[in-house]
Design a protein around this motif. Structure first.
Motif, PDB file in Angstrom:
ATOM      1  N   ASP A 124       0.867  -1.183   0.000  1.00  0.00           N
ATOM      2  CA  ASP A 124       0.000   0.000   0.000  1.00  0.00           C
ATOM      3  C   ASP A 124       0.902   1.232   0.000  1.00  0.00           C
ATOM      4  OD1 ASP A 124      -2.170   1.625   0.105  1.00  0.00           O
ATOM      5  OD2 ASP A 124      -2.962   0.866   1.997  1.00  0.00           O
ATOM      6  N   SER A 125       0.300   2.404  -0.150  1.00  0.00           N
ATOM      7  CA  SER A 125       1.111   3.610  -0.075  1.00  0.00           C
ATOM      8  C   SER A 125       0.626   4.461   1.090  1.00  0.00           C
ATOM      9  CB  SER A 125       1.027   4.388  -1.379  1.00  0.00           C
ATOM     10  OG  SER A 125      -0.294   4.485  -1.802  1.00  0.00           O
ATOM     11  N   THR A 126       1.577   5.047   1.799  1.00  0.00           N
ATOM     12  CA  THR A 126       1.239   5.882   2.944  1.00  0.00           C
ATOM     13  C   THR A 126       1.707   7.310   2.664  1.00  0.00           C
ATOM     14  OG1 THR A 126       1.525   6.145   5.318  1.00  0.00           O
ATOM     15  CG2 THR A 126       3.419   5.345   4.115  1.00  0.00           C
ATOM     16  N   ARG A 127       1.136   8.277   3.396  1.00  0.00           N
ATOM     17  CA  ARG A 127       1.525   9.670   3.161  1.00  0.00           C
ATOM     18  C   ARG A 127       2.692  10.021   4.071  1.00  0.00           C
ATOM     19  NH1 ARG A 127      -2.974  13.404   4.371  1.00  0.00           N
ATOM     20  NH2 ARG A 127      -1.679  14.916   3.266  1.00  0.00           N
ATOM     21  N   ILE A 128       3.741  10.529   3.455  1.00  0.00           N
ATOM     22  CA  ILE A 128       4.882  10.975   4.249  1.00  0.00           C
ATOM     23  C   ILE A 128       5.067  12.471   3.994  1.00  0.00           C
ATOM     24  CG2 ILE A 128       7.394  10.851   4.469  1.00  0.00           C
ATOM     25  CD1 ILE A 128       7.233   7.936   4.250  1.00  0.00           C
ATOM     26  N   GLY A 129       4.950  13.264   5.064  1.00  0.00           N
ATOM     27  CA  GLY A 129       5.077  14.712   4.912  1.00  0.00           C
ATOM     28  C   GLY A 129       6.431  15.164   5.414  1.00  0.00           C
ATOM     29  N   THR A 130       7.217  15.795   4.522  1.00  0.00           N
ATOM     30  CA  THR A 130       8.510  16.331   4.953  1.00  0.00           C
ATOM     31  C   THR A 130       8.553  17.805   4.564  1.00  0.00           C
ATOM     32  OG1 THR A 130       9.308  15.226   2.963  1.00  0.00           O
ATOM     33  CG2 THR A 130      10.060  14.345   5.064  1.00  0.00           C
ATOM     34  N   GLY A 131       8.583  18.659   5.581  1.00  0.00           N
ATOM     35  CA  GLY A 131       8.715  20.083   5.325  1.00  0.00           C
ATOM     36  C   GLY A 131       7.633  20.656   4.438  1.00  0.00           C
ATOM     37  N   GLY A 132       6.394  20.284   4.724  1.00  0.00           N
ATOM     38  CA  GLY A 132       5.276  20.849   3.962  1.00  0.00           C
ATOM     39  C   GLY A 132       5.042  20.186   2.620  1.00  0.00           C
ATOM     40  N   VAL A 133       5.942  19.271   2.202  1.00  0.00           N
ATOM     41  CA  VAL A 133       5.736  18.545   0.937  1.00  0.00           C
ATOM     42  C   VAL A 133       5.214  17.156   1.293  1.00  0.00           C
ATOM     43  CG1 VAL A 133       6.815  17.721  -1.179  1.00  0.00           C
ATOM     44  CG2 VAL A 133       7.712  19.757  -0.025  1.00  0.00           C
ATOM     45  N   VAL A 134       4.019  16.835   0.796  1.00  0.00           N
ATOM     46  CA  VAL A 134       3.449  15.526   1.098  1.00  0.00           C
ATOM     47  C   VAL A 134       3.646  14.621  -0.104  1.00  0.00           C
ATOM     48  CG1 VAL A 134       1.334  14.267   1.606  1.00  0.00           C
ATOM     49  CG2 VAL A 134       1.728  16.476   2.671  1.00  0.00           C
ATOM     50  N   ARG A 135       4.284  13.482   0.117  1.00  0.00           N
ATOM     51  CA  ARG A 135       4.412  12.518  -0.980  1.00  0.00           C
ATOM     52  C   ARG A 135       3.986  11.137  -0.491  1.00  0.00           C
ATOM     53  NH1 ARG A 135       9.696  10.479   0.384  1.00  0.00           N
ATOM     54  NH2 ARG A 135       9.664   9.003  -1.333  1.00  0.00           N
ATOM     55  N   ARG A 136       3.661  10.267  -1.451  1.00  0.00           N
ATOM     56  CA  ARG A 136       3.255   8.905  -1.097  1.00  0.00           C
ATOM     57  C   ARG A 136       4.480   8.006  -1.119  1.00  0.00           C
ATOM     58  NH1 ARG A 136      -2.531   8.648  -1.867  1.00  0.00           N
ATOM     59  NH2 ARG A 136      -2.263   6.749  -0.668  1.00  0.00           N
ATOM     60  N   GLN A 137       4.524   7.099  -0.136  1.00  0.00           N
ATOM     61  CA  GLN A 137       5.636   6.146  -0.085  1.00  0.00           C
ATOM     62  C   GLN A 137       5.060   4.736   0.006  1.00  0.00           C
ATOM     63  OE1 GLN A 137       9.075   6.384  -0.120  1.00  0.00           O
ATOM     64  NE2 GLN A 137       9.065   4.158   0.042  1.00  0.00           N
ATOM     65  N   ALA A 138       5.553   3.827  -0.830  1.00  0.00           N
ATOM     66  CA  ALA A 138       5.036   2.456  -0.822  1.00  0.00           C
ATOM     67  C   ALA A 138       5.523   1.712   0.415  1.00  0.00           C
ATOM     68  CB  ALA A 138       5.490   1.719  -2.068  1.00  0.00           C
ATOM     69  N   VAL A 139       4.612   0.976   1.065  1.00  0.00           N
ATOM     70  CA  VAL A 139       4.980   0.191   2.254  1.00  0.00           C
ATOM     71  C   VAL A 139       4.365  -1.206   2.145  1.00  0.00           C
ATOM     72  CG1 VAL A 139       5.274   2.092   3.897  1.00  0.00           C
ATOM     73  CG2 VAL A 139       3.004   1.183   3.470  1.00  0.00           C
ATOM     74  N   ASP A 140       5.023  -2.165   2.796  1.00  0.00           N
ATOM     75  CA  ASP A 140       4.446  -3.511   2.871  1.00  0.00           C
ATOM     76  C   ASP A 140       3.334  -3.515   3.905  1.00  0.00           C
ATOM     77  OD1 ASP A 140       6.294  -4.326   1.064  1.00  0.00           O
ATOM     78  OD2 ASP A 140       7.709  -5.063   2.549  1.00  0.00           O
ATOM     79  N   ILE A 141       2.383  -4.440   3.749  1.00  0.00           N
ATOM     80  CA  ILE A 141       1.243  -4.500   4.668  1.00  0.00           C
ATOM     81  C   ILE A 141       1.400  -5.703   5.592  1.00  0.00           C
ATOM     82  CG2 ILE A 141      -1.259  -4.820   4.802  1.00  0.00           C
ATOM     83  CD1 ILE A 141      -1.590  -3.277   2.323  1.00  0.00           C
ATOM     84  N   SER A 142       1.124  -5.494   6.873  1.00  0.00           N
ATOM     85  CA  SER A 142       1.243  -6.585   7.839  1.00  0.00           C
ATOM     86  C   SER A 142       0.133  -7.618   7.592  1.00  0.00           C
ATOM     87  CB  SER A 142       1.122  -6.039   9.257  1.00  0.00           C
ATOM     88  OG  SER A 142      -0.210  -5.625   9.482  1.00  0.00           O
ATOM     89  N   PRO A 143       0.363  -8.870   8.008  1.00  0.00           N
ATOM     90  CA  PRO A 143      -0.625  -9.925   7.744  1.00  0.00           C
ATOM     91  C   PRO A 143      -1.998  -9.613   8.347  1.00  0.00           C
ATOM     92  CG  PRO A 143       1.394 -10.871   8.614  1.00  0.00           C
ATOM     93  CD  PRO A 143       1.565  -9.403   8.643  1.00  0.00           C
ATOM     94  N   LEU A 144      -2.026  -9.053   9.580  1.00  0.00           N
ATOM     95  CA  LEU A 144      -3.318  -8.781  10.208  1.00  0.00           C
ATOM     96  C   LEU A 144      -4.094  -7.738   9.408  1.00  0.00           C
ATOM     97  CD1 LEU A 144      -5.251  -9.318  12.537  1.00  0.00           C
ATOM     98  CD2 LEU A 144      -4.158  -7.488  13.798  1.00  0.00           C
TER      99      LEU A 144
END
Length: 192
Positions: free
Chosen positions: A112-132
């Protein structure tokens, strides 16, 4: 009474149900706690990860009780699941529990992709999803797909749920859950 004698709704056996995804085995609770009815009134929210011990059919029942007008109507939700299982058996000649487990394994997104905000710039970062979360997400997608296709439709919600679970277990793109999963994974791949 031996544990193996317990059958869901007095009909469907727990014995031959297998989970073919090794990382989801601990989170799809089928054989560990066999029950006659998916209505245990257990306190599965009191502690983190406690809900992994909740029978997977009961989690499906709880997920069906959504959208204001259906809140708290668990007996109705149990009846819908019971009818859906009958339909799944009629349409596939398989144990509906096995079909459900396959559908959950197939329709949980793995990335899935999560939102990562660094210094007012929001970008999406792909992450693995836990089994639960994969199990939670796939149950949610299956019930949402059934609910949406049954709304303003002649088909009952049990029929729609049966179709959704069968299509998801076959990995068919007619399933809402499979479509959503592919979309989530496609977006995540773009954001790697």
């Amino acid at each position: 009474m031996a544990q193996t004698d317990i059958k869901l709704f007095g009909k469907w056996s727990y014995d031959d149900v297998t989970c073919n995804d090794i990382c989801l085995e601990d989170y799809i609770t089928v054989k560990q706690y066999p029950v006659y009815l998916p209505h245990t009134a257990g306190r599965y929210q009191t502690k983190r990860f406690r809900k992994a011990a909740c029978p997977v059919v009961e989690r499906l029942v709880n997920s069906m009780m959504m959208h204001g007008r259906n809140n708290g109507k668990k007996v109705l939700a149990v009846r819908i699941i019971k009818q859906a299982f009958e339909l799944i058996h009629l349409l596939t000649d398989l144990n509906p529990l096995q079909v459900l487990v396959d559908a959950i394994v197939n329709s949980g997104p793995r990335e899935d992709s999560t939102r990562i905000g660094t210094g007012g710039v929001v970008r999406r970062q792909a992450v693995d999803i836990s089994p639960l979360r994969r199990v939670n997400q796939s149950i949610y997608l299956l019930t949402t797909g059934a609910r949406e296709s049954a709304f303003r439709n002649i088909k009952t919600v049990a029929e729609c749920l049966a179709d959704e679970i069968i299509n998801a277990s076959k990995n068919s793109s007619n399933s809402f859950a499979i479509k959503k999963k592919d979309e989530i994974e496609r977006v995540a791949k773009a954001n790697r």
